[in-house]
Design a protein around this motif. Sequence first.
Motif, PDB file in Angstrom:
ATOM      1  N   GLN A 134       0.830  -1.200   0.000  1.00 12.25           N
ATOM      2  CA  GLN A 134       0.000   0.000   0.000  1.00 12.25           C
ATOM      3  C   GLN A 134       0.868   1.256   0.000  1.00 12.25           C
ATOM      4  OE1 GLN A 134      -2.546   0.289   3.400  1.00 12.25           O
ATOM      5  NE2 GLN A 134      -3.549   2.164   2.704  1.00 12.25           N
ATOM      6  N   LEU A 135       1.957   1.216   0.781  1.00 13.71           N
ATOM      7  CA  LEU A 135       2.861   2.363   0.843  1.00 13.71           C
ATOM      8  C   LEU A 135       3.533   2.599  -0.500  1.00 13.71           C
ATOM      9  CD1 LEU A 135       3.894   4.378   2.993  1.00 13.71           C
ATOM     10  CD2 LEU A 135       5.824   2.847   3.368  1.00 13.71           C
ATOM     11  N   ARG A 136       3.792   1.522  -1.224  1.00 13.49           N
ATOM     12  CA  ARG A 136       4.463   1.611  -2.515  1.00 13.49           C
ATOM     13  C   ARG A 136       3.611   2.344  -3.541  1.00 13.49           C
ATOM     14  NH1 ARG A 136       5.464  -3.262  -2.797  1.00 13.49           N
ATOM     15  NH2 ARG A 136       7.673  -3.285  -2.224  1.00 13.49           N
ATOM     16  N   THR A 137       2.287   2.269  -3.405  1.00 12.17           N
ATOM     17  CA  THR A 137       1.398   2.848  -4.417  1.00 12.17           C
ATOM     18  C   THR A 137       0.680   4.104  -3.927  1.00 12.17           C
ATOM     19  OG1 THR A 137      -0.393   1.384  -3.654  1.00 12.17           O
ATOM     20  CG2 THR A 137       0.995   0.592  -5.458  1.00 12.17           C
ATOM     21  N   THR A 138       1.052   4.608  -2.752  1.00  9.40           N
ATOM     22  CA  THR A 138       0.359   5.763  -2.174  1.00  9.40           C
ATOM     23  C   THR A 138       1.111   7.050  -2.485  1.00  9.40           C
ATOM     24  OG1 THR A 138      -0.522   4.420  -0.363  1.00  9.40           O
ATOM     25  CG2 THR A 138      -0.498   6.809  -0.042  1.00  9.40           C
ATOM     26  N   CYS A 139       0.386   8.059  -2.930  1.00  7.21           N
ATOM     27  CA  CYS A 139       0.983   9.366  -3.171  1.00  7.21           C
ATOM     28  C   CYS A 139       1.291  10.024  -1.829  1.00  7.21           C
ATOM     29  CB  CYS A 139       0.036  10.241  -3.980  1.00  7.21           C
ATOM     30  SG  CYS A 139       0.607  11.951  -4.165  1.00  7.21           S
ATOM     31  N   GLN A 140       2.523  10.441  -1.628  1.00  4.15           N
ATOM     32  CA  GLN A 140       2.927  11.019  -0.344  1.00  4.15           C
ATOM     33  C   GLN A 140       2.342  12.409  -0.133  1.00  4.15           C
ATOM     34  OE1 GLN A 140       4.703   9.255   2.120  1.00  4.15           O
ATOM     35  NE2 GLN A 140       3.967   7.730   0.649  1.00  4.15           N
ATOM     36  N   CYS A 141       2.045  13.126  -1.217  1.00  2.00           N
ATOM     37  CA  CYS A 141       1.378  14.419  -1.069  1.00  2.00           C
ATOM     38  C   CYS A 141       0.017  14.244  -0.424  1.00  2.00           C
ATOM     39  CB  CYS A 141       1.224  15.088  -2.431  1.00  2.00           C
ATOM     40  SG  CYS A 141       2.787  15.638  -3.155  1.00  2.00           S
ATOM     41  N   CYS A 142      -0.655  13.150  -0.776  1.00  6.55           N
ATOM     42  CA  CYS A 142      -1.978  12.892  -0.215  1.00  6.55           C
ATOM     43  C   CYS A 142      -1.871  12.340   1.200  1.00  6.55           C
ATOM     44  CB  CYS A 142      -2.726  11.888  -1.096  1.00  6.55           C
ATOM     45  SG  CYS A 142      -2.718  12.277  -2.853  1.00  6.55           S
ATOM     46  N   ASP A 151       1.080  26.909  -0.511  1.00  3.45           N
ATOM     47  CA  ASP A 151       0.356  28.130  -0.846  1.00  3.45           C
ATOM     48  C   ASP A 151      -0.512  27.926  -2.079  1.00  3.45           C
ATOM     49  OD1 ASP A 151       1.582  29.378   1.287  1.00  3.45           O
ATOM     50  OD2 ASP A 151       3.245  30.154   0.071  1.00  3.45           O
ATOM     51  N   GLU A 152       0.021  27.184  -3.045  1.00  7.46           N
ATOM     52  CA  GLU A 152      -0.736  26.885  -4.261  1.00  7.46           C
ATOM     53  C   GLU A 152      -0.762  25.370  -4.460  1.00  7.46           C
ATOM     54  OE1 GLU A 152       0.874  28.909  -7.564  1.00  7.46           O
ATOM     55  OE2 GLU A 152       0.558  30.939  -6.736  1.00  7.46           O
ATOM     56  N   PRO A 153      -1.840  24.709  -4.023  1.00  6.64           N
ATOM     57  CA  PRO A 153      -1.922  23.246  -4.160  1.00  6.64           C
ATOM     58  C   PRO A 153      -1.795  22.818  -5.622  1.00  6.64           C
ATOM     59  CG  PRO A 153      -3.651  24.081  -2.719  1.00  6.64           C
ATOM     60  CD  PRO A 153      -3.024  25.275  -3.366  1.00  6.64           C
ATOM     61  N   ARG A 154      -1.055  21.746  -5.842  1.00  8.75           N
ATOM     62  CA  ARG A 154      -0.903  21.237  -7.207  1.00  8.75           C
ATOM     63  C   ARG A 154      -1.076  19.719  -7.257  1.00  8.75           C
ATOM     64  NH1 ARG A 154       4.222  23.201  -5.617  1.00  8.75           N
ATOM     65  NH2 ARG A 154       5.789  21.577  -5.253  1.00  8.75           N
ATOM     66  N   CYS A 155      -1.657  19.164  -6.202  1.00  5.10           N
ATOM     67  CA  CYS A 155      -1.869  17.709  -6.182  1.00  5.10           C
ATOM     68  C   CYS A 155      -3.313  17.426  -5.763  1.00  5.10           C
ATOM     69  CB  CYS A 155      -0.864  17.044  -5.254  1.00  5.10           C
ATOM     70  SG  CYS A 155      -0.916  15.231  -5.299  1.00  5.10           S
ATOM     71  N   CYS A 156      -3.481  16.709  -4.657  1.00  7.42           N
ATOM     72  CA  CYS A 156      -4.811  16.264  -4.238  1.00  7.42           C
ATOM     73  C   CYS A 156      -5.738  17.435  -3.926  1.00  7.42           C
ATOM     74  CB  CYS A 156      -4.691  15.359  -3.016  1.00  7.42           C
ATOM     75  SG  CYS A 156      -3.568  13.984  -3.272  1.00  7.42           S
ATOM     76  N   ALA A 157      -5.213  18.465  -3.261  1.00  4.95           N
ATOM     77  CA  ALA A 157      -6.055  19.600  -2.883  1.00  4.95           C
ATOM     78  C   ALA A 157      -6.571  20.356  -4.095  1.00  4.95           C
ATOM     79  CB  ALA A 157      -5.275  20.541  -1.969  1.00  4.95           C
ATOM     80  N   CYS A 162      -0.436  14.002  -8.167  1.00  2.00           N
ATOM     81  CA  CYS A 162       0.847  13.995  -8.874  1.00  2.00           C
ATOM     82  C   CYS A 162       1.535  12.638  -8.793  1.00  2.00           C
ATOM     83  CB  CYS A 162       1.774  15.064  -8.294  1.00  2.00           C
ATOM     84  SG  CYS A 162       2.302  14.750  -6.587  1.00  2.00           S
ATOM     85  N   SER A 163       0.957  11.717  -8.003  1.00  2.00           N
ATOM     86  CA  SER A 163       1.501  10.346  -7.870  1.00  2.00           C
ATOM     87  C   SER A 163       2.960  10.349  -7.432  1.00  2.00           C
ATOM     88  CB  SER A 163       1.352   9.586  -9.197  1.00  2.00           C
ATOM     89  OG  SER A 163      -0.008   9.496  -9.568  1.00  2.00           O
ATOM     90  N   LYS A 164       3.280  11.173  -6.428  1.00  2.00           N
ATOM     91  CA  LYS A 164       4.636  11.214  -5.890  1.00  2.00           C
ATOM     92  C   LYS A 164       4.801  10.059  -4.903  1.00  2.00           C
ATOM     93  CE  LYS A 164       7.941  14.142  -3.452  1.00  2.00           C
ATOM     94  NZ  LYS A 164       8.174  15.455  -2.786  1.00  2.00           N
ATOM     95  N   ARG A 165       5.371   8.966  -5.376  1.00  4.41           N
ATOM     96  CA  ARG A 165       5.493   7.766  -4.563  1.00  4.41           C
ATOM     97  C   ARG A 165       6.916   7.614  -4.027  1.00  4.41           C
ATOM     98  NH1 ARG A 165       2.231   6.426  -8.979  1.00  4.41           N
ATOM     99  NH2 ARG A 165       0.115   5.810  -8.385  1.00  4.41           N
ATOM    100  N   LEU A 166       7.045   6.778  -3.013  1.00  3.70           N
ATOM    101  CA  LEU A 166       8.353   6.528  -2.411  1.00  3.70           C
ATOM    102  C   LEU A 166       9.212   5.709  -3.361  1.00  3.70           C
ATOM    103  CD1 LEU A 166       7.328   5.629   1.262  1.00  3.70           C
ATOM    104  CD2 LEU A 166       8.182   7.802   0.394  1.00  3.70           C
TER     105      LEU A 166
END
Length: 435
Positions: A134-142, A151-157, A162-166
Amino acid sequence: MTTPRDTPASRRVRANGDGTVYQRKDSRWEAAGYVLAAGNTRKRIRVYGTTRKDALAKLTEKIAASNRGLPVPSAQGSLAAYLTYWLENVAVHQLRENTHTRYTTCVNRYLIPGLGKKKLTKLTAKDVRTWLNQLRTTCQCCARGIDTGRDEPRCCASGTCCSKRLSPLTLAYIHSVLKSALEHAVREEEIPRNVARNVRTGTPRPRRFEPLTADEARQFLTGANGHRLCALFELALHTGLRKGELLGLRWDDLALDAGTAAVRRTLQRTTTGGLTTLPTKTRASERRIALPTRCLQSLKLHHERQQREREAAGTAWQHNGHVFTTAQGRPIDPTNLTRAFTTLLRKAGLRRIRFHDLRHSTATLLLEQGVELVVIKELLGHAHIGVTATVYAHVRLRLQRDAIDTLGTVLNGPAITETAHDDGDDTPLCAAHVR
């Protein structure tokens, strides 16, 4: 009528307070009894052994320690509580401060939020594997709420992930921290086995490094000529010393007449102590190395420059015996050295690399000149030659082709057809295996 001798070993009656011993279905022996726990309470513990005598001896030792007033370490049931106990009472005495800080960050950021609510004794390999997947496929921004704090959300918000994964290396590091914690829980007999060892995360792709070529190395030395820390940069490229080892050198470590240097310590910045002198990374890192003639000359000039700076500073000079210092005699912060190194690369017209890549460059250039691995191993201070062979013994394509052409000459004769090749400057892998 049966006698105590006729009674099976697993059913013999023990005195009150001595605990119980019985054989499990898996043929192991388990002993259980009450001992002193934290908060002046009593806790029932279980120990295991391959024989009845082994399990009983372990239980007797626990009860004896309890009778002396020593409470057993308590994980309070959850994995989160045990990880906190392990960091505060075990790891803090076994790890360097910076390593302990990284472990703490890993535990608080990933392990406790992901597995902390699990009971330590009920944690299974399936739980660990499921969580890592689950950690492998989770976006860390989320997951960590990084995007909501911008200040300016560019992912989940903002409605777009953006799918920034570990990275695989980070996942392997998290897994190793969990294994270390559970391994100590096994030694303290809180759990019978380390379930994290039964989980395979796969071998991550090795991280690439960018060593300097011979031409780039000469260009780097030319650019360093005249720099206040010229002697440091030359010593780094000629000997492969680590950044902390260079900054931790003292004048009494150098024997300029004999042309040698003793590596005894390293300089690091820690959270609590600031700039701190620590022992070398490993016992093998404490070593004596030979200094080339160019470095000896640079060090002598550097010593003269330092004497002039000392006279100019007057009472503001802070003498500590270090070879490389600031203009006021204080130790050089590793971060400031990195800035000076980056500036030097830019002025010399070279691509940007890490300071540690100078160490990789030393090993690579020595290998290209045919120096044996055992010599490089001693110079770099590796504990085992396997580390040198795995990390540094990559052979550039040009050298591979030279070896293959030599073999072709022997097998096929002197008439060998020339073929078009690449330039052989492909970036090597830092963990490429040598076969």
